[in-house]
Design a protein around this motif. Structure first.
Motif: not given
Ligand code: ZN
Ligand code: OGA
Ligand code: ZN
Length: 401
Positions: A240, A229, A368
């Motif tokens: 995260q 991210d 992810h």
């Molecule tokens: Zn993400």
């Protein structure tokens, strides 16, 4: 800790009783068996045959006495640059087995004492440094079959629960929390228990739902390839947290991979491709009506010891490559090799988040993604936010005192 005004006599006497713990004896089961010295170093022989060579300047620099450290702030006041090079005039053990040293220099003598535990913890030998270096558990699908899990209640109410959660996050880069109340906003309570929230252009937290006119791919029902991210920030967030409020639409399974493992495999099997990904920065950019945030950094960032410090990979945030013409083809080739590896199912952890579950992962290392979902069959509602590794480490150190 109480607020203090250094130098104020009344405060000083009150605060001097506060035990910060960082100067308390570190624990060690080993003892110093023998002490030798030359003019510029002290050699400790430990009960387990470890040898510590301690340089005079290093020892003098780390003197913990009240002249060399501020008593309340517990910070160093001694400035080695302002002093003549000290000579070790005497070195020995006191009654409790701790090291005592007398330094001589043109400025006169200075006496210092060092606890056995502190010396052991800071031993500069290769063995000592190796012992202290972080040892992450690298994983493929096989090793992560026993995904670290912590119960919400344990995490919120016991030091051991928080510790287990944070340790898993540092060693495996991922931990699943279960049995939390599946309420909107619960995420923030969980996050703040570990450390302050790191806000971004998406707010202090964000709702991952399929919405009309989305400003990010996450806010659609599309599949998301493995990514890290906020690759468009110079310092993307460390951790995260992704909390599941509801997940009853068809599809929408989560996929994760240990980028550290994938990159280490690439380093071994294709060092040229690996090298290109460490040497050449890639541009990233996110822009909408309210912000335009861009950064340029390599896909694989190395630390000074050649260790992998951060993986930065996000195809939809990737900007336009700015490379010398002759590097364009080999670079795309190298990036493609890394991406292909990331798609290899043998690296994948597949799971389906249920309401009341929360994934936390190390965004510096773990990538992810998700499968597409069908918003016409039910609702999928996740909430996400970020926290910073330093804050979590600080919590761990306090728990360790
Ligand atoms: Zn993400
Ligand atoms: C994100 C993201 C994954 C998901 O919000 O950053 O990648 O499962 N979401 O929706
Ligand atoms: Zn001192």
């Amino acid at each position: 800790m109480e607020e203090s005004t250094p130098g104020d006599a009344e405060t000083t006497s009150a605060i001097s009783k506060v035990d910060m713990g960082d100067l308390a004896a570190d624990r060690t089961e080993h003892r110093i068996a023998a002490v030798d010295r030359t003019d510029d170093e002290v050699i400790l022989r430990w009960s387990d045959t470890r040898l510590s060579r301690l340089h005079a300047v290093w020892l003098r620099d780390n003197c913990p006495c009240a002249q060399c450290r501020h008593l309340q702030a517990l910070e160093r006041t001694y400035k080695f640059i302002d002093h003549a090079t000290p000579r070790i005039a005497a070195a020995g053990l006191d009654a409790s087995g701790d090291l005592m040293i007398r330094f001589e220099s043109s400025e006169g003598p200075h006496e210092s004492g060092y606890s056995t535990g502190w010396l052991r913890r800071h031993c500069p030998s290769l063995a000592g440094r190796t012992e202290r270096s972080p040892k992450p558990n690298l994983w493929t699908a096989t090793e992560i079959r026993d995904l670290p899990m912590v119960d919400f209640a344990d995490y919120m109410t016991s030091d051991a629960g928080l510790q287990a959660w944070a340790e898993a996050l540092f060693s495996w880069g991922i931990v699943l929390m279960r049995n939390a109340p599946a309420e909107s906003g619960k995420l923030l309570q969980i996050a703040r228990h570990a450390g302050p929230i790191r806000p971004t252009n998406f707010g202090d937290h964000y709702d991952v739902v399929s919405m009309p006119n989305p400003n990010a791919s996450a806010y659609t029902a599309m599949a998301l390839d493995l990514h890290t991210d906020l690759a468009n920030w110079r310092w993307p967030p460390d951790f995260q947290l992704l909390f599941c409020v509801r997940n009853d639409a068809a599809g929408g399974g989560s996929v994760l991979a240990d980028g550290l493992k994938v990159a280490e495999d690439l380093r071994r099997e294709d060092p040229d491709a690996f090298g290109l990904l460490t040497e050449h920065p890639v541009e990233f950019r996110f822009h909408d009506q309210t912000c335009d945030i861009a950064a340029s950094a390599p896909t694989i960032a190395l630390g000074s010891a050649g260790n992998i410090e951060r993986i930065r990979f996000n195809n939809w945030l990737r900007g336009t490559m700015s490379l010398p013409e002759d590097l364009m083809a080999p670079f795309y080739d190298a990036l493609g090799k890394f991406w292909l590896r990331l798609r290899d199912p043998r690296y994948h952890l597949n799971l389906r988040l249920a309401a009341g579950e929360m994934l936390a992962y190390d965004n510096r290392r773990v990538l992810h993604g998700r499968e597409a979902f069908d918003p016409n069959t039910g609702q999928r509602h996740l909430q996400g936010c970020y926290i910073t590794a330093d804050d979590v480490l600080s919590r761990l150190r306090l728990l360790d005192r």
